[in-house]
Scaffold this motif. Structure first.
Motif, short mmCIF file in Angstrom:
data_model
loop_
_atom_site.label_atom_id
_atom_site.label_comp_id
_atom_site.label_asym_id
_atom_site.label_seq_id
_atom_site.Cartn_x
_atom_site.Cartn_y
_atom_site.Cartn_z
N ILE A 89 0.83 -1.21 0.00
CA ILE A 89 0.00 0.00 0.00
C ILE A 89 0.87 1.26 0.00
N PHE A 90 1.90 1.27 0.85
CA PHE A 90 2.80 2.43 0.91
C PHE A 90 3.49 2.67 -0.43
N LEU A 91 3.98 1.61 -1.05
CA LEU A 91 4.72 1.75 -2.30
C LEU A 91 3.83 2.16 -3.48
N VAL A 92 2.56 1.81 -3.43
CA VAL A 92 1.63 2.27 -4.47
C VAL A 92 1.55 3.79 -4.46
N PHE A 93 1.38 4.36 -3.27
CA PHE A 93 1.30 5.83 -3.16
C PHE A 93 2.64 6.48 -3.49
N ALA A 94 3.74 5.90 -3.01
CA ALA A 94 5.06 6.47 -3.28
C ALA A 94 5.37 6.42 -4.77
N GLY A 95 5.02 5.31 -5.42
CA GLY A 95 5.26 5.17 -6.85
C GLY A 95 4.47 6.18 -7.66
N ALA A 96 3.24 6.43 -7.25
CA ALA A 96 2.40 7.40 -7.97
C ALA A 96 3.00 8.81 -7.88
N CYS A 121 6.20 9.58 -7.42
CA CYS A 121 7.42 9.61 -8.23
C CYS A 121 7.10 9.71 -9.72
N PHE A 122 6.08 9.01 -10.15
CA PHE A 122 5.72 9.03 -11.57
C PHE A 122 5.26 10.43 -11.99
N ILE A 123 4.43 11.05 -11.17
CA ILE A 123 3.88 12.36 -11.51
C ILE A 123 4.94 13.46 -11.47
N PHE A 124 5.78 13.42 -10.43
CA PHE A 124 6.73 14.52 -10.22
C PHE A 124 8.17 14.14 -10.57
N ALA A 125 8.35 13.15 -11.43
CA ALA A 125 9.69 12.69 -11.79
C ALA A 125 10.62 13.81 -12.26
N VAL A 184 17.30 11.98 -18.89
CA VAL A 184 17.53 10.55 -18.63
C VAL A 184 16.87 10.13 -17.33
N GLY A 185 17.07 10.91 -16.28
CA GLY A 185 16.58 10.54 -14.96
C GLY A 185 15.08 10.40 -14.85
N LYS A 186 14.33 11.31 -15.49
CA LYS A 186 12.87 11.28 -15.35
C LYS A 186 12.26 10.04 -16.00
N GLN A 198 10.64 2.87 -13.14
CA GLN A 198 10.78 2.15 -11.87
C GLN A 198 9.61 2.40 -10.93
N ALA A 199 9.03 3.59 -11.00
CA ALA A 199 7.89 3.91 -10.15
C ALA A 199 6.70 2.99 -10.45
N CYS A 200 6.57 2.59 -11.72
CA CYS A 200 5.45 1.74 -12.13
C CYS A 200 5.46 0.37 -11.44
N VAL A 201 6.63 -0.15 -11.15
CA VAL A 201 6.73 -1.49 -10.55
C VAL A 201 7.21 -1.44 -9.09
#
Length: 459
Positions: free
Chosen positions: A338-345, A347-351, A367-369, A375-378
């Motif tokens: 659950i925590f990583l779902v929110f963290a990943g979202a 990171c994806f939005i604000f990469a 390159v970084g974004k 990686q945020a997706c998984v």
């Protein structure tokens, strides 16, 4: 004589009280109590690296790349520290769970001694061969000077870095995670405080960053050693060192998964940097390095959660309370995901903004974004993989634990990083970790299911 009897009685009371705490406290309450300080400890460890990356980013792209390159060397030092710390800590927890204090004391001192020996060897040999080592980890002509300057100082701190990891983990496995957290936080304060002072005020560049890092590690070492020497139950004592086959075998069995996990992470970082430089430039290395640090920060929170579960798993498995081991596993996987779902979202939005905060360079962000979003997706997959690995390791299932710990950064990552960039160029570098994470979870799930079923039958 009376004093010895009193000390022995106090030790027995302390052992019994810790055993009751770890085997009778409700699982959710117990894991939360133990995991809060371990999560903070892991975040503090990640902060060491994040602080250097952030402040070095104020110097140049080459300096940022250099710190990223040396991270693979630091990962090797950390791998050996966790090998001795997890190997001895697992055994200590199982012995305390079974009421065998003498063996636990001997293992604590033996694990510490091994780490000090490894650290001294690395410090000496690493600095003797500093030039070929810098080339081996991927330093380019433009980043070579900064890489050598940063790495030579980091290597000097290897013995203290490794030993503080050992004491930290031994305290955790005794259920004393708060003390472990305090030791690491003392070092973090020094590191974060010295970084801007030495890098920006005294204009010491990457050397200042390295001095700040090893000063922080040394302070953590001193505080943790003081706590360990004054411990009520388990103490590091030179008289208790037993470098014999039995203890070395137990350290290897319990620590090999950590060595594989951290060691292969070092190899993966090295290859990642090499191919980022080969199919890109210093900006590509910097972009991938920043992405690695950000993901390590998020992953460290879940690893800390899992480390809070480890003493619970070891103690209760040793006490034959298999139902508590299973309950703890499902609790950690559920809330870690659950925590990583929110963290990943996030990171994806604000990469782009996250990468830009570390290095204001369009090439680095480009390159970084992309890598960060892949990686945020998984990212949620990491919860199942990490918690499964820690359960297997804490139960003494060395082979299965080693395979699961090797999967993410070794079994899958290394072949992928050797193949994908040749086909897709820099995009292959950016996507490698994402594919490796998916495949690693595919190994962790059947291993977890088989052991959980065995425990259920044994209940």
């Amino acid at each position: 004589m009376e004093k010895n009897k009193e000390v022995s009685a106090n030790n027995k009371v302390d052992v019994d009280s810790r055993r009751d705490f770890l085997t009778k406290t409700p699982i959710p309450e117990l894991i939360i109590k133990l995991s809060i300080p371990t999560i903070i400890s892991m975040l503090v460890t990640a902060l060491y690296n994040m602080a250097d990356t952030y402040f070095v980013g104020k110097i140049s792209t080459q300096a940022t790349a250099s710190v990223g390159l040396v991270f693979s060397v630091m990962a090797i030092i950390q791998a050996l520290g966790f090998f001795c710390g997890h190997g001895s800590g697992n055994f200590i927890a199982r012995m305390l769970g079974a009421g065998k204090v003498k063996e636990a004391n001997e293992m604590a001192s033996t694990g510490f001694c091994m780490a000090m020996i490894f650290g001294i060897v690395i410090a000496v040999v690493g600095n003797i061969f500093i030039n070929p080592l810098a080339s081996a980890i991927g330093a380019t002509k433009t980043s070579m000077a900064d890489t050598k300057a940063y790495m030579s100082i980091i290597l000097i701190g290897a013995p203290f870095m490794m030993c503080q990891f050992v004491i930290n983990n031994q305290l955790r496995f005794q259920g004393r995670a708060v003390y472990a957290m305090v030791g690491l936080m003392c070092g973090a304060v020094f590191n974060v405080g010295l970084d801007p002072l030495l890098i920006l005020v005294f204009d010491m560049g990457v050397r200042g960053a390295a001095i700040a890092t090893i000063t922080g590690q040394f302070m953590s070492f001193l505080v943790l050693l003081f706590i360990s020497l004054r411990g009520q139950t388990i103490k590091v004592n030179i008289k208790n060192v037993r470098l014999n086959g039995f203890y070395l075998k137990e350290i290897t069995n319990g620590g090999a998964p950590s060595l594989f996990r951290q060691g292969l992470a070092a190899a993966a970082t090295l290859l990642l940097n090499k191919y980022a430089g080969k199919y890109g430039n210093d900006a590509a290395i910097a972009g991938m390095s920043i992405t690695t640090r950000v993901m390590m920060m998020l992953g460290s929170a879940v690893i800390g959660f899992g480390q809070g579960y480890q003493p619970v798993c070891s103690y209760n498995y040793g006490a034959k309370l298999k139902d508590r081991v299973r309950e703890g596993y499902f609790f950690c996987v559920k809330y870690g995901t659950i925590f990583l779902v929110f963290a990943g979202a996030i990171c994806f939005i604000f990469a782009p903004d996250i990468i830009w905060a570390f290095r204001k360079d369009e090439e680095v962000v480009a390159v970084g974004k992309v890598a960060l979003r892949f990686q945020a997706c998984v990212l949620p997959c990491m919860a199942t993989t990490v918690i499964t690995n820690m359960m297997l390791q804490s139960m003494g299932k060395g082979i299965k634990a080693s395979i699961t710990s090797s999967a993410r950064s070794g079994i899958f990552f290394i072949p992928l990083i050797l193949i994908l960039p040749r086909v897709f160029g820099i995009r292959g570098v950016e996507v490698t970790q994402t594919i490796a994470d998916i495949l690693a979870m595919g190994i962790a799930i059947p291993f977890a299911v088989s052991e959980l079923r065995k425990m259920k039958k044994m209940e």
